[in-house]
Design a protein around this motif. Structure first.
Motif, PDB file in Angstrom:
ATOM      1  N   TYR A 291     -31.743  -9.665  13.391  1.00 53.91           N
ATOM      2  CA  TYR A 291     -32.324  -9.741  14.732  1.00 53.91           C
ATOM      3  C   TYR A 291     -32.904  -8.406  15.191  1.00 53.91           C
ATOM      4  O   TYR A 291     -33.386  -8.296  16.308  1.00 53.91           O
ATOM      5  CB  TYR A 291     -31.253 -10.151  15.748  1.00 53.91           C
ATOM      6  N   MET A 292     -32.793  -7.380  14.350  1.00 54.66           N
ATOM      7  CA  MET A 292     -33.099  -6.036  14.827  1.00 54.66           C
ATOM      8  C   MET A 292     -34.481  -5.956  15.455  1.00 54.66           C
ATOM      9  O   MET A 292     -34.698  -5.245  16.415  1.00 54.66           O
ATOM     10  CB  MET A 292     -32.984  -5.065  13.678  1.00 54.66           C
ATOM     11  N   ASP A 293     -35.385  -6.726  14.875  1.00 56.87           N
ATOM     12  CA  ASP A 293     -36.760  -6.726  15.361  1.00 56.87           C
ATOM     13  C   ASP A 293     -36.924  -7.308  16.744  1.00 56.87           C
ATOM     14  O   ASP A 293     -37.951  -7.139  17.376  1.00 56.87           O
ATOM     15  CB  ASP A 293     -37.550  -7.622  14.407  1.00 56.87           C
ATOM     16  N   PHE A 294     -35.963  -8.086  17.183  1.00 55.86           N
ATOM     17  CA  PHE A 294     -36.172  -8.885  18.384  1.00 55.86           C
ATOM     18  C   PHE A 294     -35.289  -8.482  19.551  1.00 55.86           C
ATOM     19  O   PHE A 294     -35.453  -8.984  20.643  1.00 55.86           O
ATOM     20  CB  PHE A 294     -35.903 -10.362  18.090  1.00 55.86           C
ATOM     21  N   LEU A 295     -34.306  -7.624  19.270  1.00 60.80           N
ATOM     22  CA  LEU A 295     -33.359  -7.324  20.341  1.00 60.80           C
ATOM     23  C   LEU A 295     -33.199  -5.819  20.514  1.00 60.80           C
ATOM     24  O   LEU A 295     -33.210  -5.078  19.532  1.00 60.80           O
ATOM     25  CB  LEU A 295     -31.982  -7.914  20.002  1.00 60.80           C
ATOM     26  N   SER A 296     -33.035  -5.390  21.747  1.00 62.03           N
ATOM     27  CA  SER A 296     -32.728  -3.984  21.959  1.00 62.03           C
ATOM     28  C   SER A 296     -31.271  -3.766  21.581  1.00 62.03           C
ATOM     29  O   SER A 296     -30.511  -4.715  21.410  1.00 62.03           O
ATOM     30  CB  SER A 296     -32.971  -3.592  23.414  1.00 62.03           C
ATOM     31  N   ARG A 297     -30.869  -2.517  21.437  1.00 63.48           N
ATOM     32  CA  ARG A 297     -29.558  -2.256  20.849  1.00 63.48           C
ATOM     33  C   ARG A 297     -28.405  -2.752  21.708  1.00 63.48           C
ATOM     34  O   ARG A 297     -27.311  -2.980  21.225  1.00 63.48           O
ATOM     35  CB  ARG A 297     -29.409  -0.768  20.546  1.00 63.48           C
TER      36      ARG A 297
END
Ligand code: ATP
Ligand code: MG
Length: 611
Positions: A291-297
């Protein structure tokens, strides 16, 4: 320290064999940490016995009573004392510890529970009479006749009465009850074809049913979806994508939620390996990576994923509560999860989150007096979202003096565009929202968020092809930084150059920016460089190069949202809508917020009480 002496005195410590009760109590320390771990062991035993229906009754957070009733195959009277003996199990023969297909395999759970509480097992095996055995603080009684039609009832009272030190570490009844509920729900997710009931007996009488999930039927995916809706709520099921992938004999099935249904913490991540709930770092890391591409940390994906593989492929005997596992090929498992989820998310590209539309309608609809909210999702409130969006809009108007900024275009939209998913642009309001008409309703686009996503996807495409196109600055921009920051930036200069950003050292404590990514147009190079430094600092060196590049690109894209707060002509708005339709992942911005919301005509009619 005593110095070694040739004359060893009589009171020198000698090695002694501990008695059975002490051994069991020590083992119990690892196996039973709190009431929820006892519930886990007992429910797993019921599942191993092939139960179709399991009822768990507890009182006072499980401290005074835990009773698990099942309709499984039961225990023969003669086997009852063995069930309470350590290292006695019916589930493996000990010849192959890597071939485990049941929850249990150690023969430790029941003797451990009997060592730290008062345990009573009543059971009936087919063709035998019902019988009972009791053990209390490690002291076992005889097998006696009992009355029971089928299955097994295991009752555990006064957990830890024999080990008061443990008792002191228990939390409130509520907190322990919550942990029990969590354990039951996780196992219920893993076994959709089994019915579960959790009953709280603290108030006496029949007790209060706090969770019930009837056995699901149908094919595996229907059953799984039904069960997940039951446990996690209908909104999870509505926002979840079906995952079904396989690689080299390892399969991954389950449901993963759209990025717009993300949570503020990792509470909604459920991972199972061969039906066993686990909290495994490798799997959680893979989920995050996908999901790294779609969510802030600070946002966390929600998912229930079931990994199935040959038992030889995974060692489940590495953790006292079996909560962690070790894979023979971790890379394969990680790759499978990341690619399966990314694939599903890409396919979902344009699916607007129903949660968002629902929340929008909820916010608009006047609430009848005394109405209670159906659900409260862990996401920013509409108010907080307004603030967040306002913070991104470049020119906020003074409150109270907001001039109406809706603009209506006379131009006839291009013929046929209404039938496209995002429809025909009709108006732009507050210089950031495009209202488009579709065949079945209307779409509101956050042009800032949408544009940011488009820039990001464009950057990624260029990156994959042959590096991001750069645009030279007429006069290099000098950015003052600390020496450490200069060093860190120059360390990454090669990578940054591939991303369209050329920086060079410029004397002590400064860098010169010579080129910036062309898609961004005119940018504030200083702000861009500082943002990238923040990103590099946060990521550290732990991430792969690819992950670092994507994180930096995401930051870079924020700087390219030239279209926010800009008035757009009808053809520009339509062009943006068409570009969104053609771009993967454009349904959410880089931070997991939606880029557009769709309202159906029927929803709008409901708002006005026409339906
Ligand atoms: N609900 C039940 N129905 C039928 N048999 C049961 C049940 N609970 C326990 N047993 C029997 O008692 C044995 C001992 O149970 P126990 O939980 O102590 O060990 P285990 O399940 O074999 O291994 P582990 O310690 O890993 O859980 C089991 O192997 C099983 O044969
Ligand atoms: Mg067991």
């Amino acid at each position: 320290m005593n110095s070694p002496s040739p004359n060893i005195s009589a009171d020198f410590p000698r090695i002694r064999q501990l008695d059975e009760a002490a051994i069991n109590r020590i083992a119990a320390g690892e196996v039973v940490e709190r009431p929820a771990s006892a519930v886990k062991e007992l429910v797993e035993n019921a599942l191993d016995a092939g139960a179709r229906r399991i009822e768990v009754a507890i009182a006072h957070g499980g401290k005074t009573l835990i009773r698990v009733t099942d309709d499984g195959h039961g225990i023969a009277p003669g086997d009852l004392p063995l069930a309470l003996a350590r290292h006695a199990t019916s589930k493996i023969d000990g010849s192959d510890l890597l071939n485990i297909a049941s929850f249990g395999f150690r023969g430790e759970a029941l003797p451990s529970l009997g060592a730290v509480g008062r345990l009573m097992i009543t059971s009936r095996a087919p063709g035998a009479e019902a019988a009972r055995i009791e053990v209390s603080g490690g002291r076992m009684g005889p097998v006696t006749p009992a009355a029971l039609t089928r299955g097994t009832v295991v009752e555990l009272r006064d957990l830890f009465f024999a080990t008061p030190a443990r008792l002191k570490f228990l939390r409130t009844d509520r907190a322990e009850g919550q942990a029990i509920s969590d354990v039951v729900k996780r196992l219920a997710m893993a076994e959709p074809f089994v019915g579960f009931v959790l009953r709280d007996m603290s108030e006496g009488g029949e007790g209060r049913v706090s969770f019930r999930a009837d056995a699901e039927s149908g094919d595996l995916f229907d059953a799984m979806r039904g069960r997940l809706a039951r446990v996690l709520g209908a909104d999870f099921a509505e926002n979840a994508l079906r995952i079904d992938a396989e690689r080299e004999g390892v399969s991954l099935v389950g449901y993963a939620a759209l990025p717009t249904y993300s949570r503020g913490s990792a509470v909604a991540q459920y991972l199972f390996v061969n039906g066993r709930p686990v909290r495994d770092k490798l799997l959680i890391g893979a989920l995050r990576g996908a999901y790294m591409d779609f969510l802030s940390r600070d946002r966390h994906p929600a998912a229930a994923l079931f990994l199935e593989c040959d038992p030889h492929f995974v060692d489940v005997n590495v953790h006292p509560a079996k909560a962690e596992v070790r894979f023979r090929e971790p890379g394969l498992v990680r790759g499978l999860i990341v690619s399966a989820l990314r694939h599903a998310l890409a396919e979902a590209g344009h699916r607007a989150s129903t949660t968002v539309a629902g929340a929008t309608l909820g916010a608009m609809r006047p609430e009848p007096p005394g109405a209670t909210r159906v659900y409260q999702m862990d996401r920013p409130s509409p108010g907080a979202l307004t603030v967040a969006h306002a913070a991104q809009a470049p020119a906020p108007l003074a409150p109270g003096f907001a001039e109406p900024t809706a603009r209506f275009e006379d131009a006839e939209p291009a013929v046929g565009t209404e039938s496209l998913p995002l429809g025909a642009a009709r108006a732009q309001i507050h210089e950031n929202y495009i209202i488009a008409q579709t065949e079945t309703g209307l779409v509101i686009v956050d042009q800032h968020a949408a544009h940011e996503r488009l820039v990001y996807e464009k950057l990624k495409r260029q990156m994959a092809e042959n590096g991001v196109a750069a645009q030279a600055l007429l006069i290099p921009e000098i950015v003052d930084l600390s020496d450490a920051d200069v060093a860190r930036l120059i360390d990454h200069a090669d990578t940054l150059a591939r991303l369209g950003l050329t920086v060079e050292p410029f004397g002590p404590g400064a860098v010169a920016v010579r080129e910036t990514p062309a898609v961004l147009g005119e940018v504030n190079a200083g702000a861009l460089v500082r943002d990238i430094l923040d990103e590099l600092g946060d990521l550290g060196d732990s991430q792969t190069l690819q992950a670092r590049i994507e994180a930096i690109l995401s930051r870079v894209a924020c700087h390219g949202s030239i279209r926010s707060g800009r008035r757009m002509r009808a053809d520009e708005m339509n062009a943006l809508l068409r570009e969104m339709e053609a771009t993967p992942h454009s349904g959410q911005c880089n931070h997991g917020r939606p880029t557009y919301v769709e309202l159906k005509l029927s929803d709008i009619e409901r708002l006005f009480g026409r339906r």
